[in-house]
Design a protein around this motif. Sequence first.
Motif, PDB file in Angstrom:
ATOM      1  N   PHE A  87      -5.037   8.012  21.080  1.00 37.20           N
ATOM      2  CA  PHE A  87      -5.654   7.908  19.523  1.00 37.20           C
ATOM      3  C   PHE A  87      -4.724   7.288  18.486  1.00 37.20           C
ATOM      4  N   LEU A  88      -3.325   7.362  18.890  1.00 44.52           N
ATOM      5  CA  LEU A  88      -2.347   6.917  18.098  1.00 44.52           C
ATOM      6  C   LEU A  88      -2.325   5.484  18.081  1.00 44.52           C
ATOM      7  N   LEU A  89      -2.608   4.873  19.063  1.00 45.35           N
ATOM      8  CA  LEU A  89      -2.778   3.442  19.505  1.00 45.35           C
ATOM      9  C   LEU A  89      -4.024   2.796  19.448  1.00 45.35           C
ATOM     10  N   HIS A  90      -5.053   3.518  18.587  1.00 49.88           N
ATOM     11  CA  HIS A  90      -6.685   3.038  18.738  1.00 49.88           C
ATOM     12  C   HIS A  90      -6.855   1.799  18.227  1.00 49.88           C
ATOM     13  N   SER A  91      -5.997   1.316  17.162  1.00 53.47           N
ATOM     14  CA  SER A  91      -6.252  -0.075  16.518  1.00 53.47           C
ATOM     15  C   SER A  91      -5.538  -1.272  17.099  1.00 53.47           C
ATOM     16  N   LEU A  92      -4.850  -0.730  18.267  1.00 56.90           N
ATOM     17  CA  LEU A  92      -4.286  -1.956  18.936  1.00 56.90           C
ATOM     18  C   LEU A  92      -4.894  -2.345  20.310  1.00 56.90           C
ATOM     19  N   ARG A  93      -5.418  -3.484  20.535  1.00 58.45           N
ATOM     20  CA  ARG A  93      -6.005  -3.830  21.684  1.00 58.45           C
ATOM     21  C   ARG A  93      -4.995  -4.564  22.693  1.00 58.45           C
ATOM     22  N   PHE A  94      -5.077  -3.886  23.909  1.00 50.62           N
ATOM     23  CA  PHE A  94      -4.041  -4.328  24.904  1.00 50.62           C
ATOM     24  C   PHE A  94      -5.041  -4.972  26.022  1.00 50.62           C
ATOM     25  N   GLU A  95      -4.705  -6.166  26.528  1.00 52.68           N
ATOM     26  CA  GLU A  95      -5.440  -6.778  27.678  1.00 52.68           C
ATOM     27  C   GLU A  95      -4.798  -7.576  28.531  1.00 52.68           C
ATOM     28  N   THR A  96      -5.093  -7.930  29.786  1.00 54.09           N
ATOM     29  CA  THR A  96      -4.494  -8.696  30.513  1.00 54.09           C
ATOM     30  C   THR A  96      -4.717 -10.339  30.246  1.00 54.09           C
ATOM     31  N   GLN A  97      -4.066 -11.100  31.054  1.00 55.79           N
ATOM     32  CA  GLN A  97      -4.320 -12.465  30.837  1.00 55.79           C
ATOM     33  C   GLN A  97      -5.591 -12.776  30.816  1.00 55.79           C
ATOM     34  N   GLU A  98      -6.381 -12.269  31.804  1.00 53.22           N
ATOM     35  CA  GLU A  98      -7.655 -12.437  32.194  1.00 53.22           C
ATOM     36  C   GLU A  98      -8.646 -11.627  31.236  1.00 53.22           C
ATOM     37  N   ARG A  99      -7.860 -11.259  30.052  1.00 51.24           N
ATOM     38  CA  ARG A  99      -8.795 -10.562  28.849  1.00 51.24           C
ATOM     39  C   ARG A  99      -9.385  -9.162  29.536  1.00 51.24           C
ATOM     40  N   THR A 100      -9.169  -8.250  30.510  1.00 59.57           N
ATOM     41  CA  THR A 100      -9.559  -7.409  30.959  1.00 59.57           C
ATOM     42  C   THR A 100      -8.808  -6.317  30.038  1.00 59.57           C
ATOM     43  N   PRO A 101      -9.398  -5.214  29.425  1.00 56.11           N
ATOM     44  CA  PRO A 101      -8.876  -4.372  28.581  1.00 56.11           C
ATOM     45  C   PRO A 101      -7.931  -3.407  29.436  1.00 56.11           C
ATOM     46  N   VAL A 102      -6.685  -3.286  28.962  1.00 60.75           N
ATOM     47  CA  VAL A 102      -5.816  -2.134  29.376  1.00 60.75           C
ATOM     48  C   VAL A 102      -5.784  -0.864  28.826  1.00 60.75           C
ATOM     49  N   ARG A 103      -5.982   0.196  29.692  1.00 57.53           N
ATOM     50  CA  ARG A 103      -5.513   1.510  28.814  1.00 57.53           C
ATOM     51  C   ARG A 103      -4.287   2.036  28.873  1.00 57.53           C
ATOM     52  N   VAL A 104      -3.872   2.266  28.158  1.00 58.69           N
ATOM     53  CA  VAL A 104      -2.253   2.715  27.894  1.00 58.69           C
ATOM     54  C   VAL A 104      -2.127   4.060  28.548  1.00 58.69           C
ATOM     55  N   LYS A 105      -1.029   4.068  29.455  1.00 50.75           N
ATOM     56  CA  LYS A 105      -0.668   5.244  30.121  1.00 50.75           C
ATOM     57  C   LYS A 105       0.562   5.405  30.209  1.00 50.75           C
ATOM     58  N   SER A 106       1.343   6.636  30.353  1.00 48.43           N
ATOM     59  CA  SER A 106       2.768   6.529  30.444  1.00 48.43           C
ATOM     60  C   SER A 106       3.367   6.000  31.661  1.00 48.43           C
ATOM     61  N   HIS A 107       2.602   6.009  32.784  1.00 45.64           N
ATOM     62  CA  HIS A 107       3.144   5.244  33.716  1.00 45.64           C
ATOM     63  C   HIS A 107       3.343   3.582  33.475  1.00 45.64           C
ATOM     64  N   LEU A 108       2.302   3.039  33.018  1.00 42.56           N
ATOM     65  CA  LEU A 108       2.267   1.647  32.350  1.00 42.56           C
ATOM     66  C   LEU A 108       3.325   1.436  31.621  1.00 42.56           C
ATOM     67  N   LEU A 109       3.789   2.202  30.683  1.00 40.06           N
ATOM     68  CA  LEU A 109       4.879   2.024  29.780  1.00 40.06           C
ATOM     69  C   LEU A 109       5.933   2.198  30.484  1.00 40.06           C
ATOM     70  N   ARG A 110       6.053   2.910  31.642  1.00 39.52           N
ATOM     71  CA  ARG A 110       7.419   2.856  32.386  1.00 39.52           C
ATOM     72  C   ARG A 110       7.647   1.582  33.344  1.00 39.52           C
ATOM     73  N   TYR A 111       6.307   0.986  33.581  1.00 38.15           N
ATOM     74  CA  TYR A 111       6.572  -0.288  34.296  1.00 38.15           C
ATOM     75  C   TYR A 111       7.131  -1.306  33.065  1.00 38.15           C
ATOM     76  N   ALA A 112       6.442  -1.152  31.912  1.00 38.25           N
ATOM     77  CA  ALA A 112       6.685  -2.167  30.944  1.00 38.25           C
ATOM     78  C   ALA A 112       8.482  -2.132  30.704  1.00 38.25           C
ATOM     79  N   PHE A 113       9.042  -0.656  30.596  1.00 38.71           N
ATOM     80  CA  PHE A 113      10.219  -0.763  30.555  1.00 38.71           C
ATOM     81  C   PHE A 113      11.117  -1.349  31.332  1.00 38.71           C
ATOM     82  N   ALA A 114      10.718  -0.984  32.756  1.00 41.39           N
ATOM     83  CA  ALA A 114      11.597  -1.415  33.663  1.00 41.39           C
ATOM     84  C   ALA A 114      11.605  -3.071  33.808  1.00 41.39           C
TER      85      ALA A 114
END
Length: 321
Positions: A118-145
């Motif tokens: 809900f907090l990030l509802h106005s931000l669109r995240f997608e892959t290079q193939e323009r596939t929508p990405v659902r932001v999850k805690s595990h994904l943010l852990r990957y991003a941090f690493a």
Amino acid sequence: MLAVDVFTTTGARLNELLQINNTKGCIQIKKVKDKLHYSFRAVPKGRDEVEEFYISKQTMEYIQIVFRMLKDHYQSDKIPSVEYRDRRKHMFTEPKPYYFQYHNIALKDVALSTCIRFLLHSLRFETQERTPVRVKSHLLRYAFATEAVQRQKLPIDIVAKILHQRDLKVTGYYSAPTPTQVALAIGELHDVIASYVDIDEAILRSPEELQKELEEHNSKVRVFNKVLGGTCVTDYVCPTKMACLGCKAKIPEPEQEHELHEVIELSKDMEKRFAKMGLDVEVKKAKEMRKQAKVELKEIELIKQYRKERRYEPNIHLKER
């Protein structure tokens, strides 16, 4: 907002985040060499004992904001102790004043994930193939690493400690370079190779040139030094040889927004001049300069929006059932 900050600056797991509570045994403040260091203590996945999770001063400020919000919600000088309700709750049987609680109930992983989306509802995240990405805690852990190892060049064993992982192979998997990073790296290499006029001159450098390069490499940028479009916050050897535009060690500042607009106009003029001279590599550099300036302008817009939202105070009403 506190959860997103912890995920993206520590790589912590969701169940580790939910353990943060307002006790002396959890929140730690230490002074090392005249500088305050902040952390919280939680039991990592697959462990039985608490370990330390290092956080920034900004994260500590968010914790204090949540503390004040909860005191106002409960009309009390302290946060009530509630039961831990997420996974591994058998390990945390004693009620504690957890920060992630509301209306005398501790949040569970599903509720927290919903709030983050809900907090990030106005931000669109997608892959290079323009596939929508659902932001999850595990994904943010990957991003941090990935950010820590691939961009900031932290040793992988240090990152494993930060992520509380025993197996370095797992950390390596988490921090593997993305296709974009590989493409950018090879693109930069091609630009360097294309700029060579004489291979012998490029390889055979005089002692004077070598000494000059060594001195340039040993130069450091001072902490909180004002640079083009923002503030440099590193005291390590400059990773970009003072090319501050696009450097991740710089924090864009809205007050210096006009400098980036000037860079964009300057880059357009440079591109035209270099194109007439037939300097293809310089044309690419001018385009990259303009691209990085536009990226930083977008970051500045997010910063301005964030400052605006931080001043917003929601008016919450609870209906009795």
